[in-house]
Motif scaffolding. Sequence first.
Motif, mmCIF file in Angstrom:
data_model
loop_
_atom_site.group_PDB
_atom_site.id
_atom_site.type_symbol
_atom_site.label_atom_id
_atom_site.label_comp_id
_atom_site.label_asym_id
_atom_site.label_seq_id
_atom_site.Cartn_x
_atom_site.Cartn_y
_atom_site.Cartn_z
ATOM 1 N N PRO A 1 93.983 9.794 49.785
ATOM 2 C CA PRO A 1 94.479 10.933 50.065
ATOM 3 C C PRO A 1 94.743 11.241 51.914
ATOM 4 O O PRO A 1 95.657 11.776 52.198
ATOM 5 C CB PRO A 1 93.134 11.675 49.822
ATOM 6 C CG PRO A 1 92.599 11.112 48.962
ATOM 7 C CD PRO A 1 92.831 9.670 48.972
ATOM 8 N N ARG A 2 93.950 10.207 52.279
ATOM 9 C CA ARG A 2 94.051 10.145 53.933
ATOM 10 C C ARG A 2 95.459 9.807 54.311
ATOM 11 O O ARG A 2 96.223 9.979 55.063
ATOM 12 C CB ARG A 2 93.201 9.830 54.743
ATOM 13 C CG ARG A 2 91.801 10.728 54.344
ATOM 14 C CD ARG A 2 90.462 10.103 54.683
ATOM 15 N NE ARG A 2 90.543 9.574 56.351
ATOM 16 C CZ ARG A 2 89.509 9.333 56.979
ATOM 17 N NH1 ARG A 2 88.355 9.358 56.155
ATOM 18 N NH2 ARG A 2 89.518 9.284 57.935
ATOM 19 N N ARG B 1 98.021 9.500 52.548
ATOM 20 C CA ARG B 1 99.177 10.394 52.014
ATOM 21 C C ARG B 1 99.253 11.449 53.155
ATOM 22 O O ARG B 1 100.491 11.997 53.358
ATOM 23 C CB ARG B 1 98.978 11.095 50.601
ATOM 24 C CG ARG B 1 98.798 10.027 49.515
ATOM 25 C CD ARG B 1 98.796 10.869 48.232
ATOM 26 N NE ARG B 1 99.852 11.377 47.924
ATOM 27 C CZ ARG B 1 100.226 12.629 47.184
ATOM 28 N NH1 ARG B 1 98.701 13.239 46.923
ATOM 29 N NH2 ARG B 1 100.813 13.299 46.839
ATOM 30 N N ARG B 2 98.239 11.888 53.477
ATOM 31 C CA ARG B 2 98.236 13.090 54.507
ATOM 32 C C ARG B 2 99.023 12.867 55.913
ATOM 33 O O ARG B 2 99.998 13.496 56.322
ATOM 34 C CB ARG B 2 97.084 13.851 54.729
ATOM 35 C CG ARG B 2 96.756 14.886 55.711
ATOM 36 C CD ARG B 2 95.702 15.062 56.156
ATOM 37 N NE ARG B 2 94.739 14.193 56.678
ATOM 38 C CZ ARG B 2 93.482 14.183 57.147
ATOM 39 N NH1 ARG B 2 92.875 15.417 57.042
ATOM 40 N NH2 ARG B 2 92.643 13.491 57.315
ATOM 41 N N ARG C 1 102.740 12.129 54.975
ATOM 42 C CA ARG C 1 103.483 13.465 54.883
ATOM 43 C C ARG C 1 104.060 13.779 56.276
ATOM 44 O O ARG C 1 105.019 14.418 56.520
ATOM 45 C CB ARG C 1 102.724 14.339 53.975
ATOM 46 C CG ARG C 1 103.303 15.649 53.952
ATOM 47 C CD ARG C 1 104.297 15.493 52.845
ATOM 48 N NE ARG C 1 103.717 15.534 51.338
ATOM 49 C CZ ARG C 1 103.284 16.532 50.440
ATOM 50 N NH1 ARG C 1 103.626 17.575 50.951
ATOM 51 N NH2 ARG C 1 102.704 16.009 49.409
ATOM 52 N N ALA C 2 102.727 13.973 57.017
ATOM 53 C CA ALA C 2 103.190 14.362 58.511
ATOM 54 C C ALA C 2 104.261 13.705 59.323
ATOM 55 O O ALA C 2 104.898 13.974 60.073
ATOM 56 C CB ALA C 2 101.819 14.566 59.211
#
Lengths: 180, 266
Positions: free
Chosen positions: A11-12, A14-15, A18-19
């Motif tokens: 999840p991290r 991906r975060r 994305r940014a």
Amino acid sequence: MHEHDLIVLLPRLRRYARALAGDAGRADDLVQDTLERAWAKSALFRPGSDLRAWLFTLMHNVHVNGVRRRSPLDAGGARPPGQGPGGVEREDTLAALADPAATAEGDAAVSDIGRALAQLPETQRVAILLVALEDMSYQDIASIQQVPVGTVMSRLARGRERLRQLLDGTGGPASLRVVK
Amino acid sequence: MNVPELPEEVLQAHVDGRLDPAHAEAVAAVLAAHPDLAARVAAWRLQKASIADAYASLVDEPVPARLVQAASRPAAAASTAARLSALPWQTRFALAAMLAGGIAIGWVVRGALPTGGSGPEAAVAALPRDAAIAHAVYSPEIRHPVEVAASEQDHLVGWLSKRLGRKLVVPDLAAAGYELVGGRLLPGNQGPAAQFMYQDATGRRLTLYIRVEPSAAPATAFRFSEQGTLRVFHWIDGSLGYALSGEFDREELLSIATRVHRQIAS
């Protein structure tokens, strides 16, 4: 390197992706390329060292080098949901279960500051994001960016000030500003 | 505009809360005398918080299956094939000849050797790993942790029992402080698997993963393994394999596993 350790960091990764990449599809491609490289280079990972820092370094290199598994023709192009390049059905069954309302809401929130961030030079954006999203140490950011810590500090200082001006609406067109 | 006693790296470290308390206090005192600069520092802090907020929801999104797949250890066979195809054809030809000889030898001595990676032992080894992956994927879910909630417990147990073809018992862990959240059906390596999720008052979650084991699988005692920060106890009872996973210390997890085992066995 345990696969579970990779999975909990997903999840991290991906975060941040994305940014960094802006678009959701390209961000997940970046994460996937990073994971593939991590397994290919897993012998180089020293057990007991910081896996997160190592993965973010790999991701940074993948991103900077523009190493892409898929053909450049697919990059940035609009593709129908659920379809990968070449019309191949993607295995995004879990993603398809995501609440669309929640996703749209998230994207709307991202867009405001996201647009401002997108106007920064990438070196500044990376430093700002790693601190804001990952609370990463200046030293770790310096080794990811392969520059001295002092350079990270001035990237932060210049990037944050520029972002402040952009969000204040006093920034003016990015092209008029001399940035290093 | 710049204040000589506050170089940029000190200001940035102040924004990020990375100065020691005495130093931070001194910086705050200087800022109090420079309202313009203080306003900029406040704006930087606000901007940092809005970046974190803007991307916060992404952490709770379900991870696409293709990424979970990419994060999983690549199959040994795939990497062997990749390495083989990188070799020149003469080498591949020679290897193929050696392999053919090896297979002939293997056929003769097969009865004398322990079974390899595909036997019941391997299936048992995959149990805690598969359970840990399922735990890692579903336990962080805020909106969709389970398919069927505990409020429909009878339906949940009936449905999963039917899919696994065995009568399942959902342990009651209220005495240990854990309430059932619900459960879901998962793909196991040899058919369907079930996952029950529990949660305590603080939101800490544990999952019980259950699947049918091949008939050859021997009953086992509790086995403990660590998958990163996750700890797993697994055992086989009758034709079912169980794995209890959570981010707990070993003793705590063992006491819950004992409780689960007692209720299932009785």
